[in-house]
Scaffold this active site. Sequence first.
Site, mmCIF file in Angstrom:
data_model
loop_
_atom_site.group_PDB
_atom_site.id
_atom_site.type_symbol
_atom_site.label_atom_id
_atom_site.label_comp_id
_atom_site.label_asym_id
_atom_site.label_seq_id
_atom_site.Cartn_x
_atom_site.Cartn_y
_atom_site.Cartn_z
ATOM 1 N N HIS A 82 -14.495 19.665 -31.898
ATOM 2 C CA HIS A 82 -15.135 21.208 -31.391
ATOM 3 C C HIS A 82 -16.049 21.339 -30.849
ATOM 4 C CE1 HIS A 82 -14.007 25.261 -32.064
ATOM 5 N NE2 HIS A 82 -15.478 25.659 -32.739
ATOM 6 N N ASP A 161 -7.150 33.348 -40.555
ATOM 7 C CA ASP A 161 -8.267 33.876 -39.775
ATOM 8 C C ASP A 161 -8.187 34.816 -38.972
ATOM 9 O OD1 ASP A 161 -11.417 32.573 -38.812
ATOM 10 O OD2 ASP A 161 -9.771 32.189 -37.045
ATOM 11 N N ARG A 168 -13.189 41.535 -38.417
ATOM 12 C CA ARG A 168 -14.898 41.126 -37.697
ATOM 13 C C ARG A 168 -15.316 41.673 -36.785
ATOM 14 N NH1 ARG A 168 -14.897 34.825 -38.341
ATOM 15 N NH2 ARG A 168 -17.610 35.376 -37.991
ATOM 16 N N SER A 183 -13.833 30.032 -40.398
ATOM 17 C CA SER A 183 -13.582 30.148 -39.348
ATOM 18 C C SER A 183 -12.810 29.337 -38.537
ATOM 19 C CB SER A 183 -13.549 31.903 -38.234
ATOM 20 O OG SER A 183 -13.438 31.705 -37.353
ATOM 21 N N LYS A 187 -9.086 26.064 -39.433
ATOM 22 C CA LYS A 187 -8.610 25.625 -38.471
ATOM 23 C C LYS A 187 -8.364 24.612 -37.786
ATOM 24 C CE LYS A 187 -10.531 29.128 -35.589
ATOM 25 N NZ LYS A 187 -10.989 29.978 -34.799
HETATM 26 N N1 URA Z 1 -14.958 30.322 -33.467
HETATM 27 C C1 URA Z 1 -14.168 30.386 -34.118
HETATM 28 O O1 URA Z 1 -13.609 30.148 -34.142
HETATM 29 N N2 URA Z 1 -15.031 31.692 -35.460
HETATM 30 C C2 URA Z 1 -15.766 32.577 -34.838
HETATM 31 O O2 URA Z 1 -15.648 33.031 -36.277
HETATM 32 C C3 URA Z 1 -16.808 32.436 -33.956
HETATM 33 C C4 URA Z 1 -16.574 31.788 -33.904
#
Ligand code: URA
Length: 438
Positions: A82, A161, A168, A183, A187
Amino acid sequence: MLPQEIIAKKRDRQELTRAEIEEFVTGVVRGTFTDYQAAALLMAVVLNGMSTSETAWLTEAMMRSGRVIEHPEITRPKVDKHSTGGVGDKVSLILAPLAAACGLCVPMMSGRGLGHTGGTLDKLEAIPGFSVQLEEPAYRAQLQTIHHAIIGQSEDMVPADRQLYSLRDVTATIESIPLICSSILSKKLAEGIDALVLDVKCGNGAFMETEAGARELAAALVSISQATGKPTTALITRMEQPLGRTVGNALEVAEAIECLQGQGPADLMEVTTSLVAEMLRLGGLLPETEPAEELIRAQLQNGAALQAFRALLQAQGGDPRVCDQPSLLPQAAHREALSYQGSEPAYVTALHARRVGEAARLLGAGRAQADAVIDLAVGVVLAKKIGAPVTPGETLATLHYNDATALSEARDRLGSAYAFATEPPLEQELLIDRIEAR
Ligand code: URA
């Protein structure tokens, strides 16, 4: 416990229990925790933080808020990467087929671009016919046959999320390390991976602009991912200038193909190679860096990595002929060169990544809002990057565009990204650090 009691506990700087965090996450998804209560708790987390245990529980609760994929049928180590996102970051397009050609399974689920940064799914959609939405049986079959896939996450995965992120976004609660970590990791961990490598970018084109911020995020991501039982390493890499020579979806695909042909630019190949070597190490295939990098170079030179990419395109409906004929990718109708206006020879000393990303977005390559439509053909090709000598009138970069509405603004933004001096700048290391679990 009532939502207001959980909120009060975090407001008063107490540690929440796993059960309270699970109650919050399931409450958000089921609607028993209202948006205003969730926003209040999010703000309390921003102000008072969370421990590693709390963040790991939050990550796991979010991950389990929807469907979690498992791959018991896959015998290869399942490792993903990631990136926190940058400009010209087309690493995933090269890394997934390359890692598969090196013996790993890469069940990659990716995202779309927003603001000045691009997204892997948008780039792949520049390939005629390529589909990023696969049904689960097809996705599983593909992982068994060609050992990698790059798809978008389905709606039933990690719904917590999606809900929390949109709250957020409008309540000034994005900037919180525990919330960012949970977050990102919820994922990734829902993909059913054995290990994870993170590319935490640092610099003016990155989510974390300062090295201290990138280090803090990398350390938190690694310790939380480890706490959920996944071996994880983060590389901190510099994002002061775009990675590679292209910014814009089809342009980046063409550059990724050059990389898979063994002809990629040095910076892009350095980051990609380091990440794949780390994936091979965490996956238990090659614990030492040198043999791992040798294998990676061999798979690029002998055509195996490009062949794996061709197989990816075939499996997901993309036209595999683009591997040999990049002109089949969408092409912008017009080009305009940006040239060096100085009267004396000089060196490029800065190429502000964020501004280059903004220039490409102004041309239509990226989104200002999540639902905007993008132009896959347009973007910027950089002829001169930091350290390059330039002479008066020489081309610095070329804008590829279809719609001239924002062309002059894009040209100005790109021009403002460059700085020059008569002396060459000091060379800076691209890989700043490697963060492992302690
Ligand atoms: N990328 C994400 O997937 N979540 C966040 O909170 C910030 C960057």
